[in-house]
Design a protein around this motif. Structure first.
Motif, PDB file in Angstrom:
ATOM      1  N   ASN A 128       0.823  -1.213   0.000  1.00 42.72           N
ATOM      2  CA  ASN A 128       0.000   0.000   0.000  1.00 42.72           C
ATOM      3  C   ASN A 128       0.854   1.260   0.000  1.00 42.72           C
ATOM      4  OD1 ASN A 128      -2.775  -0.886   0.023  1.00 42.72           O
ATOM      5  ND2 ASN A 128      -2.383  -1.741   2.052  1.00 42.72           N
ATOM      6  N   ASN A 129       2.032   1.153   0.568  1.00 43.77           N
ATOM      7  CA  ASN A 129       2.962   2.280   0.615  1.00 43.77           C
ATOM      8  C   ASN A 129       4.309   1.844   0.068  1.00 43.77           C
ATOM      9  OD1 ASN A 129       1.408   4.425   2.003  1.00 43.77           O
ATOM     10  ND2 ASN A 129       1.317   2.924   3.651  1.00 43.77           N
ATOM     11  N   PRO A 130       5.002   2.679  -0.716  1.00 43.34           N
ATOM     12  CA  PRO A 130       4.647   4.056  -1.049  1.00 43.34           C
ATOM     13  C   PRO A 130       3.478   4.145  -2.030  1.00 43.34           C
ATOM     14  CG  PRO A 130       6.582   3.404  -2.274  1.00 43.34           C
ATOM     15  CD  PRO A 130       6.265   2.276  -1.341  1.00 43.34           C
ATOM     16  N   GLU A 131       3.124   5.366  -2.389  1.00 38.93           N
ATOM     17  CA  GLU A 131       2.032   5.585  -3.333  1.00 38.93           C
ATOM     18  C   GLU A 131       2.374   4.990  -4.698  1.00 38.93           C
ATOM     19  OE1 GLU A 131      -0.989   6.994  -2.771  1.00 38.93           O
ATOM     20  OE2 GLU A 131      -0.420   7.016  -0.655  1.00 38.93           O
ATOM     21  N   LYS A 132       1.346   4.758  -5.474  1.00 35.71           N
ATOM     22  CA  LYS A 132       1.489   4.129  -6.786  1.00 35.71           C
ATOM     23  C   LYS A 132       2.576   4.779  -7.637  1.00 35.71           C
ATOM     24  CE  LYS A 132      -2.393   3.338  -8.879  1.00 35.71           C
ATOM     25  NZ  LYS A 132      -3.642   3.507  -9.684  1.00 35.71           N
ATOM     26  N   ASP A 133       2.589   6.104  -7.684  1.00 30.23           N
ATOM     27  CA  ASP A 133       3.537   6.824  -8.538  1.00 30.23           C
ATOM     28  C   ASP A 133       4.973   6.654  -8.089  1.00 30.23           C
ATOM     29  OD1 ASP A 133       1.389   7.703  -9.995  1.00 30.23           O
ATOM     30  OD2 ASP A 133       1.334   9.707  -9.093  1.00 30.23           O
ATOM     31  N   GLU A 134       5.162   6.287  -6.844  1.00 26.04           N
ATOM     32  CA  GLU A 134       6.515   6.179  -6.304  1.00 26.04           C
ATOM     33  C   GLU A 134       7.015   4.741  -6.248  1.00 26.04           C
ATOM     34  OE1 GLU A 134       6.354   8.035  -2.492  1.00 26.04           O
ATOM     35  OE2 GLU A 134       5.793  10.002  -3.295  1.00 26.04           O
ATOM     36  N   LEU A 135       6.167   3.785  -6.576  1.00 27.21           N
ATOM     37  CA  LEU A 135       6.574   2.382  -6.524  1.00 27.21           C
ATOM     38  C   LEU A 135       7.621   2.069  -7.585  1.00 27.21           C
ATOM     39  CD1 LEU A 135       3.192   0.470  -6.037  1.00 27.21           C
ATOM     40  CD2 LEU A 135       5.095   0.579  -4.412  1.00 27.21           C
ATOM     41  N   THR A 136       8.579   1.231  -7.227  1.00 23.80           N
ATOM     42  CA  THR A 136       9.581   0.747  -8.169  1.00 23.80           C
ATOM     43  C   THR A 136       9.521  -0.782  -8.202  1.00 23.80           C
ATOM     44  OG1 THR A 136      11.368   0.483  -6.553  1.00 23.80           O
ATOM     45  CG2 THR A 136      11.064   2.676  -7.525  1.00 23.80           C
ATOM     46  N   ASP A 137      10.195  -1.365  -9.160  1.00 19.66           N
ATOM     47  CA  ASP A 137      10.220  -2.830  -9.255  1.00 19.66           C
ATOM     48  C   ASP A 137      10.702  -3.464  -7.956  1.00 19.66           C
ATOM     49  OD1 ASP A 137       9.258  -3.348 -11.860  1.00 19.66           O
ATOM     50  OD2 ASP A 137      11.186  -2.834 -12.737  1.00 19.66           O
ATOM     51  N   GLN A 138      11.638  -2.815  -7.280  1.00 17.46           N
ATOM     52  CA  GLN A 138      12.200  -3.373  -6.054  1.00 17.46           C
ATOM     53  C   GLN A 138      11.196  -3.418  -4.908  1.00 17.46           C
ATOM     54  OE1 GLN A 138      13.920  -1.191  -8.107  1.00 17.46           O
ATOM     55  NE2 GLN A 138      15.116  -2.929  -8.884  1.00 17.46           N
ATOM     56  N   ASP A 139      10.075  -2.697  -5.059  1.00 15.00           N
ATOM     57  CA  ASP A 139       9.046  -2.689  -4.015  1.00 15.00           C
ATOM     58  C   ASP A 139       8.100  -3.896  -4.110  1.00 15.00           C
ATOM     59  OD1 ASP A 139       9.727  -0.218  -2.703  1.00 15.00           O
ATOM     60  OD2 ASP A 139       8.913   0.844  -4.444  1.00 15.00           O
ATOM     61  N   ARG A 140       8.202  -4.654  -5.180  1.00 19.12           N
ATOM     62  CA  ARG A 140       7.332  -5.823  -5.316  1.00 19.12           C
ATOM     63  C   ARG A 140       7.546  -6.781  -4.147  1.00 19.12           C
ATOM     64  NH1 ARG A 140       7.155  -7.576 -11.614  1.00 19.12           N
ATOM     65  NH2 ARG A 140       7.613  -5.559 -12.583  1.00 19.12           N
ATOM     66  N   VAL A 141       6.480  -7.434  -3.755  1.00 19.65           N
ATOM     67  CA  VAL A 141       6.560  -8.409  -2.666  1.00 19.65           C
ATOM     68  C   VAL A 141       5.929  -9.723  -3.131  1.00 19.65           C
ATOM     69  CG1 VAL A 141       6.567  -6.660  -0.844  1.00 19.65           C
ATOM     70  CG2 VAL A 141       4.382  -7.580  -1.658  1.00 19.65           C
ATOM     71  N   PHE A 142       6.092 -10.752  -2.320  1.00 19.67           N
ATOM     72  CA  PHE A 142       5.523 -12.052  -2.649  1.00 19.67           C
ATOM     73  C   PHE A 142       3.997 -11.962  -2.710  1.00 19.67           C
ATOM     74  CE2 PHE A 142       9.631 -13.362  -0.960  1.00 19.67           C
ATOM     75  CZ  PHE A 142      10.000 -14.372  -1.844  1.00 19.67           C
ATOM     76  N   PRO A 143       3.384 -12.736  -3.602  1.00 19.95           N
ATOM     77  CA  PRO A 143       1.919 -12.720  -3.670  1.00 19.95           C
ATOM     78  C   PRO A 143       1.294 -13.092  -2.330  1.00 19.95           C
ATOM     79  CG  PRO A 143       2.844 -14.570  -4.918  1.00 19.95           C
ATOM     80  CD  PRO A 143       3.980 -13.678  -4.568  1.00 19.95           C
ATOM     81  N   GLY A 144       0.253 -12.339  -1.978  1.00 18.93           N
ATOM     82  CA  GLY A 144      -0.403 -12.552  -0.701  1.00 18.93           C
ATOM     83  C   GLY A 144       0.123 -11.682   0.412  1.00 18.93           C
ATOM     84  N   GLU A 145       1.213 -10.939   0.155  1.00 21.95           N
ATOM     85  CA  GLU A 145       1.819 -10.109   1.188  1.00 21.95           C
ATOM     86  C   GLU A 145       1.600  -8.612   0.932  1.00 21.95           C
ATOM     87  OE1 GLU A 145       5.908 -11.229   1.683  1.00 21.95           O
ATOM     88  OE2 GLU A 145       5.385 -13.249   2.368  1.00 21.95           O
ATOM     89  N   GLY A 146       0.769  -8.289  -0.055  1.00 22.38           N
ATOM     90  CA  GLY A 146       0.508  -6.892  -0.370  1.00 22.38           C
ATOM     91  C   GLY A 146      -0.969  -6.636  -0.566  1.00 22.38           C
ATOM     92  N   ALA A 147      -1.271  -5.670  -1.431  1.00 12.28           N
ATOM     93  CA  ALA A 147      -2.650  -5.223  -1.618  1.00 12.28           C
ATOM     94  C   ALA A 147      -3.313  -5.807  -2.862  1.00 12.28           C
ATOM     95  CB  ALA A 147      -2.677  -3.692  -1.701  1.00 12.28           C
ATOM     96  N   LEU A 148      -2.603  -6.638  -3.604  1.00 10.25           N
ATOM     97  CA  LEU A 148      -3.154  -7.208  -4.833  1.00 10.25           C
ATOM     98  C   LEU A 148      -4.374  -8.090  -4.533  1.00 10.25           C
ATOM     99  CD1 LEU A 148      -2.616  -7.637  -7.965  1.00 10.25           C
ATOM    100  CD2 LEU A 148      -1.479  -9.759  -7.283  1.00 10.25           C
TER     101      LEU A 148
ATOM    102  N   PHE B 143      11.876  -8.493  -7.717  1.00 15.04           N
ATOM    103  CA  PHE B 143      13.167  -7.820  -7.801  1.00 15.04           C
ATOM    104  C   PHE B 143      13.629  -7.409  -6.406  1.00 15.04           C
ATOM    105  CE2 PHE B 143      11.239  -7.340 -11.951  1.00 15.04           C
ATOM    106  CZ  PHE B 143      12.292  -7.587 -12.819  1.00 15.04           C
ATOM    107  N   ILE B 144      13.299  -8.213  -5.421  1.00 16.24           N
ATOM    108  CA  ILE B 144      13.699  -7.947  -4.042  1.00 16.24           C
ATOM    109  C   ILE B 144      15.218  -8.064  -3.945  1.00 16.24           C
ATOM    110  CG2 ILE B 144      13.563  -8.810  -1.661  1.00 16.24           C
ATOM    111  CD1 ILE B 144      10.679  -9.742  -2.349  1.00 16.24           C
ATOM    112  N   GLU B 145      15.849  -7.094  -3.323  1.00 19.00           N
ATOM    113  CA  GLU B 145      17.315  -7.051  -3.308  1.00 19.00           C
ATOM    114  C   GLU B 145      17.929  -7.734  -2.098  1.00 19.00           C
ATOM    115  OE1 GLU B 145      17.707  -2.804  -3.654  1.00 19.00           O
ATOM    116  OE2 GLU B 145      18.044  -2.938  -5.826  1.00 19.00           O
TER     117      GLU B 145
END
Length: 275
Positions: free
Chosen positions: A205-225, A248-250
């Motif tokens: 949910n955070n950061p806002e949509k416009d500020e999200l980068t590929d590195q902000d992706r998380v495993f399915p089920g752990e976010g707002a999808l 793209f988690i670092e």
């Protein structure tokens, strides 16, 4: 019920600096049925003394389908000379990928595409697909949520329709749908056969949509999808192909590549199980 197959996009394993053989072995151990390899990793392995046959043998031993290659050629660039070079690059790469039994190659809006209109993109996509079909590897149309052009599902569907390619396909990604403003309900307008690969990830949910980068992706089920909604929509349009985990988690906080792959496989299956 789980009507899909699960693949691993090896970007998920980038922090571990594995070669393609090791990536395939990790995917096999975790139970993945398919894999998306990156062209840069294939070329690095071969330039380091490895062979095409070694990669092919590793895929066969693992009984894993090489479903898609991730590479970047400027097929839709506004500059004709740049496009010409891109088509040459793509043909060369597809010839190599054909030897590895690769099914698809991703065609995202890479390059200077802002000045290219969608009808021109459809024309260029027609060309690249015809080129790929001559070789035996199918380019699939990908949109990026933050691209200057070809950033939404509607735009991609328009390009696919206008390309006049029979049985043309798209590569979809919920992260790019979200950041580009595509409504997930738009999946209803598709036929399952129009989707070559469906990338799987989640976003916070955070950061806002416009500020999200590929590195902000998380495993399915752990976010707002809305994973349950998407699973139902995909099933309703009779998509039964691959859900491919692309992260793209670092920093995985001490987890091994095997642990990350297994956790990722389980998270995809759990999140997209149909009740």
């Amino acid at each position: 019920m789980f009507p899909f197959k699960i693949a691993l996009n090896t970007s998920t394993l980038f922090p571990f600096n594995l070669n393609v053989i090791q990536q395939i072995e990790v995917a096999e151990e975790a139970g993945f049925e398919g894999i998306e390899l990156w062209m840069q990793d294939i070329e690095a392995y071969i330039s380091g003394g490895g062979t095409i046959q070694e990669i092919k043998s590793a895929l066969e031993r693992a009984n894993i389908e090489f479903i898609n290659a991730i590479t970047f050629f400027k097929w839709a660039d506004v500059d004709a000379e740049v496009r010409k070079a891109a088509f040459e690059q793509a043909e060369k790469e597809m010839q190599l990928l054909k030897l590895l039994g690769c099914k698809y190659i991703a065609a995202p809006p890479f390059g200077n595409v802002e000045g290219t209109n969608l009808d021109e993109m459809a024309e260029y996509f027609n060309y690249i697909v015809r080129l790929g079909r001559q070789v035996g590897v199918e380019p699939i149309l990908e949109f990026w949520g933050k691209a200057k052009k070809l950033s939404t599902l509607d735009e991609a569907h328009y390009v696919l329709d206008k390309s006049n390619i029979s049985n043309g396909k798209m590569l979809l990604d919920p992260f790019h749908m979200y950041v580009g403003g595509s409504d997930f309900s738009g999946l209803k307008s598709l036929k399952g056969e129009e989707i070559g690969v469906f990338h799987i990830n989640d976003y916070p949910n955070n950061p806002e949509k416009d500020e999200l980068t590929d590195q902000d992706r998380v495993f399915p089920g752990e976010g707002a999808l809305p994973t349950e909604e998407i699973a139902q929509l995909l099933n309703a349009i009779e998509y039964d192909g691959y859900l491919s985990l692309e992260l793209f988690i670092e920093d995985f906080k001490g987890k091994t590549a095997a642990e990350v792959a297994k956790y990722g496989h389980n998270s995809v299956r759990k999140s997209f199980e149909l009740l």
